[in-house]
Design an enzyme around this catalytic site. Structure first.
Site, PDB file in Angstrom:
ATOM      1  CG  ASP A 141      -2.016  -1.069   1.072  1.00 49.06           C
ATOM      2  OD1 ASP A 141      -2.446  -1.345  -0.055  1.00 49.06           O
ATOM      3  OD2 ASP A 141      -2.387  -1.655   2.105  1.00 49.06           O
ATOM      4  NE  ARG A 190       0.091   3.280  14.299  1.00 43.92           N
ATOM      5  CZ  ARG A 190       0.636   2.310  13.607  1.00 43.92           C
ATOM      6  NH1 ARG A 190       1.865   2.426  13.118  1.00 43.92           N
ATOM      7  NH2 ARG A 190      -0.026   1.199  13.380  1.00 43.92           N
ATOM      8  CG  ASP A 203      -3.029   3.014  14.049  1.00 41.84           C
ATOM      9  OD1 ASP A 203      -2.743   3.349  15.216  1.00 41.84           O
ATOM     10  OD2 ASP A 203      -2.996   1.839  13.656  1.00 41.84           O
ATOM     11  CB  SER A 217      -5.078  -5.525   9.002  1.00 45.22           C
ATOM     12  OG  SER A 217      -4.420  -4.393   9.505  1.00 45.22           O
TER      13      SER A 217
HETATM   14  N1  ARG Z   1      -6.573  -1.845  17.554  1.00 41.91           N
HETATM   15  C1  ARG Z   1      -5.230  -1.482  17.846  1.00 41.91           C
HETATM   16  C2  ARG Z   1      -5.125  -0.004  18.137  1.00 41.91           C
HETATM   17  O1  ARG Z   1      -5.943   0.756  17.711  1.00 41.91           O
HETATM   18  C3  ARG Z   1      -4.257  -1.901  16.775  1.00 41.91           C
HETATM   19  C4  ARG Z   1      -4.360  -1.169  15.460  1.00 41.91           C
HETATM   20  C5  ARG Z   1      -3.515  -1.713  14.357  1.00 41.91           C
HETATM   21  N2  ARG Z   1      -3.823  -3.093  14.166  1.00 41.91           N
HETATM   22  C6  ARG Z   1      -3.669  -3.830  13.063  1.00 41.91           C
HETATM   23  N3  ARG Z   1      -3.889  -5.072  13.175  1.00 41.91           N
HETATM   24  N4  ARG Z   1      -3.313  -3.304  11.916  1.00 41.91           N
HETATM   25  O2  ARG Z   1      -4.202   0.387  18.804  1.00 41.91           O
END
Ligand code: ARG
Length: 401
Positions: free
Chosen positions: A14, A95, A124, A175
């Site tokens: 991506d 992040r 995110d 994911s």
């Molecule tokens: N739900 C978690 C959060 O918001 C992880 C987010 C990313 N997860 C992922 N499997 N891409 O902190």
């Protein structure tokens, strides 16, 4: 001068496509930014080369593993932070460190905009953009997947049409986001919340049903931070890595939850955080002997609020900073050793010692040497229950009429 955009780059399909996609949609030059937070996999140099091959005019790569461990994972440990009582904030704390590097790169390369690969449904995007607004208020944000209609199918078609050096056939049904503090897996088969996770989902942990021999470990802390494992000095990063390995081999730190996203959706996520969960368990037990009762009770509510703020993308907020100061103050005496046995998916503490402990054997003992004057308990209880007793007699008087 051509406008420049820095893109949070993972090296995957991506974001590799996003380089060219953003370029075509905006006419801007793209600078790829890859940050190593201990996610493993490819080397930063390979990722850098791919970014350039996909059309980035520059590539900024940073080994932020120690920075992440020291400045993001350790505050999480000091807080014993578990969002909704379960999730050790794996993605949420990565992040802000990525944001720092994005803003730094934007300054270095004269970019006006920051781009990230998040969708419009998750947390995110909020964490990235709130962070960028805070650290670089003049910078704009775009998310090609959300704002420039970059779907998965279009990404594959674009990569094939342009001959980008990136695998388009490998279909991962999940994911995944991972770093040294843990791993998060969602989507696909897991979206049916009655489906149990299959074995292939896990990578940081071995199946706890068939554990090797129990592993006993001694973790030494200084002011809330792990400083040695079995007497061998370690940095925070090394402590997490070593416990990822040892606790992971015992299947410690598997978490299966449906959590409340900031955007109002409940979502199912599988986490594995062997090092983080082993460290939080040990740290909490050390706090139990070194932090005074009222401070400890209050800290539990502060920790919960801290976890919510960090989950909700408020890492750089004033309230989070104030709570950090409180938590830091509580860690002054959180020094000593915790012994724990890791086995069959569990990490169970079985010994603790500290020079700064509040545990007083002479007060606690029921044997000879007891210094606690039990006669004082009687009057204390009388006064402690007084206000409820007065209220209760009023209730009986009023209701009895
Ligand atoms: N739900 C978690 C959060 O918001 C992880 C987010 C990313 N997860 C992922 N499997 N891409 O902190």
């Amino acid at each position: 001068m051509t406008e420049r955009i820095v893109l949070a780059y993972s090296g995957g399909l991506d974001t590799s496509v996003a380089i060219g996609w953003i370029g075509e949609a905006t006419g801007a030059e793209v600078i790829a930014v890859a940050v190593d937070v201990g996610q493993g996999g490819e080397s930063l140099e390979d990722i850098r080369q791919r970014a350039l091959a996909c059309g980035a005019v520059e590539a900024y790569v940073a080994d932020a593993r120690d920075e992440f461990a020291n400045e993001y994972a350790m505050p999480t440990l000091k807080a014993n932070a578990l969002y909704q009582g379960h999730y050790p904030l794996v993605s949420a704390i990565s992040r802000p460190v990525i944001v720092k590097h994005l803003v730094k790169a934007a300054r270095e390369f004269g970019a006006t905009t920051v781009a990230h690969g998040c969708t419009g449904k998750g947390n995110d995007q909020v964490r990235f953009e709130v962070g960028i607004q805070t650290l670089g208020p003049d910078l704009k944000c775009i998310a090609p997947v959300r704002d420039l209609a970059l779907t998965r199918d279009k990404a594959i078609a674009f990569a094939e049409a342009k001959g980008l050096p990136i695998e388009t056939t490998k279909k991962n049904p999940y994911s995944i986001d991972q770093n040294v503090w843990g791993r998060a897996v969602e989507t696909g088969y897991l979206e049916d919340i009655w489906n149990a996770p299959t074995k292939d989902i896990y990578d940081y942990t071995a199946t706890p049903e068939f554990p090797p021999a129990p592993d006993e470990v001694v973790i030494s802390f200084h002011q809330g931070v792990p400083v040695a494992i079995d007497g061998v000095k370690v940095s925070p990063l090394q402590a997490i890595q070593e416990l990822n390995r040892r606790a992971g081999a015992q299947g410690v730190g598997r978490i299966d939850v449906v959590e409340d996203r900031l955007v109002g959706i409940k979502s199912r996520e599988i986490y594995e955080a062997p090092g983080a969960m082993a460290l939080i368990t040990a740290h909490k037990h050390l706090e139990d002997i070194t932090i005074e009762r009222e401070q400890a009770r209050f800290k539990a509510t502060v920790s919960q609020r801290w976890a919510e703020l960090v989950y909700d993308g408020q890492w750089f907020s004033p309230l989070k900073r104030s709570l950090d100061a409180f938590i830091e103050d509580t860690q002054k005496y959180v020094s000593g050793d915790i012994r724990m046995t890791m086995h069959g998916g569990q990490a169970i503490v079985n010994g603790r010692r500290s020079e700064t402990s509040l545990y007083d054997f002479d007060l606690a003992t029921y044997d000879t040497g007891d210094t606690f004057d039990q006669s004082q308990a009687k009057g204390f209880i009388e006064l402690w229950g007084m206000s409820s007793k007065v209220a209760s007699s009023r209730d009986q008087r009023v209701l009895g009429q």
